[in-house]
Design an enzyme around this catalytic site. Sequence first.
Site, PDB file in Angstrom:
ATOM      1  N   ARG A   1      -4.766 126.100 112.937  1.00 42.79           N
ATOM      2  CA  ARG A   1      -4.225 126.602 114.204  1.00 42.79           C
ATOM      3  C   ARG A   1      -4.096 125.469 115.229  1.00 42.79           C
ATOM      4  O   ARG A   1      -3.120 125.379 115.963  1.00 42.79           O
ATOM      5  CB  ARG A   1      -5.117 127.713 114.749  1.00 42.79           C
ATOM      6  CG  ARG A   1      -4.595 128.365 116.033  1.00 42.79           C
ATOM      7  CD  ARG A   1      -5.608 129.336 116.643  1.00 42.79           C
ATOM      8  NE  ARG A   1      -6.034 130.353 115.702  1.00 42.79           N
ATOM      9  CZ  ARG A   1      -7.282 130.458 115.234  1.00 42.79           C
ATOM     10  NH1 ARG A   1      -8.206 129.594 115.597  1.00 42.79           N
ATOM     11  NH2 ARG A   1      -7.605 131.418 114.399  1.00 42.79           N
TER      12      ARG A   1
ATOM     13  N   ASP B   1       3.351 123.869 138.176  1.00 41.62           N
ATOM     14  CA  ASP B   1       4.411 123.975 137.176  1.00 41.62           C
ATOM     15  C   ASP B   1       5.316 122.761 137.361  1.00 41.62           C
ATOM     16  O   ASP B   1       6.057 122.665 138.346  1.00 41.62           O
ATOM     17  CB  ASP B   1       5.189 125.283 137.367  1.00 41.62           C
ATOM     18  CG  ASP B   1       6.229 125.516 136.269  1.00 41.62           C
ATOM     19  OD1 ASP B   1       6.721 124.508 135.708  1.00 41.62           O
ATOM     20  OD2 ASP B   1       6.555 126.675 135.989  1.00 41.62           O
TER      21      ASP B   1
END
Length: 391
Positions: A56, A181
């Site tokens: 993963r 962001d």
Amino acid sequence: MDKLKLHAETLLTHSGREHDQIGGTVNTPVYRASTLLFPSVSALQSVQGTLNTYGRHGSPTTRSLERALCDLEGAGGAMLTPSGLSAVTTALLANLSPGDHLLMTDSVYDPTRAFCNETLARFGIETTYYDPTIGAGIAELMQPNTKVVFLETPGSLTFEMQDVPAISEVAHAHHAIVIIDNTWGTPVNFASFKYGADISVHAATKYIVGHSDVLMGVIMTTEALYPKVRTFYKQLGVSVSGDDAYLALRGMRTLAARLDRHQSSAAAVMDWLKTQPEVDQILSPVLPGNQGHEIWKRDFTGSNGLFGVLLKPASDAAMSAMLDGLQIFGMGYSWGGFESLIIPANPSAIRTATSWKATGPLIRLHIGLENPKDLIADLNLAFGRLREANR
């Protein structure tokens, strides 16, 4: 050689190449693996608690991309997620608990706003939206339980620039962390950690991948925050495939070159748009005199192909006539790829801390890698249809 002294173009070419593991190939191969095998009990036990126990998060392909992005933006650690939105939501949830308070810029990407208003509210986390141009004035909104201040600069759709150093200084003085962001800035054009960010999130779908064929997000953190955020990220089971990580790595290698072309072509298109009588204002911090230009010039090293155009009043029918006939520009809710895109937008429906007072329609353009003369020709025909329909 000290990576901190290398230029972005060199880092983009060389960072994250796993010479020690794969024998010197230029590109890190795709590792498709759910299970990692170990030759002995001692080898198995030696990696327990690390990232290298399971496919993963233990793939050399994903780790190569994470390392390269850290080198570019100056982060202490990075995590890959399936989308830009999942990067935002994971970063927020890792740092907020019931009873906490979040300060969120009013110009934020609308799905981020929906997550705050619905999911975070359901978890007992309060969100206050603030004017993105507030700067150090954000001190007046800080509460004893404010744990996160979230920035997006420039803002979605309307391109307000935020004073990241000023806001970060206030947030840190109140023991809150700063999440930004940085999708528009990219790791190449805005060194978020240098200016006070604790966490930088990206929709890697956009410029990092650059080819409109992969959905991916990235969370980057300071070294101090990395263990906390990585633990939460692992517990959520968030991951990306080796194939997607490989495509992102391949796209990333040309990021600086693509950004230069996007920026120069956007400048040419903006120069032409300034001559059109139907254009009221171009929304971009790159242009002198626009809001945030001095901040952009102070903190950023470049721009890209995304900007807004505020038009003078026009009917819905005229706007449809203008946009429906475009031949090169596509209509789609994304940006950052090789292709040019355009969408109509209406920020007034979602603002709460500020108001959108424009009287005419707003369109957002992404200028791709086509010849800008062809893009201008397409827009010229579009404006002709707008004029005809407005008669």
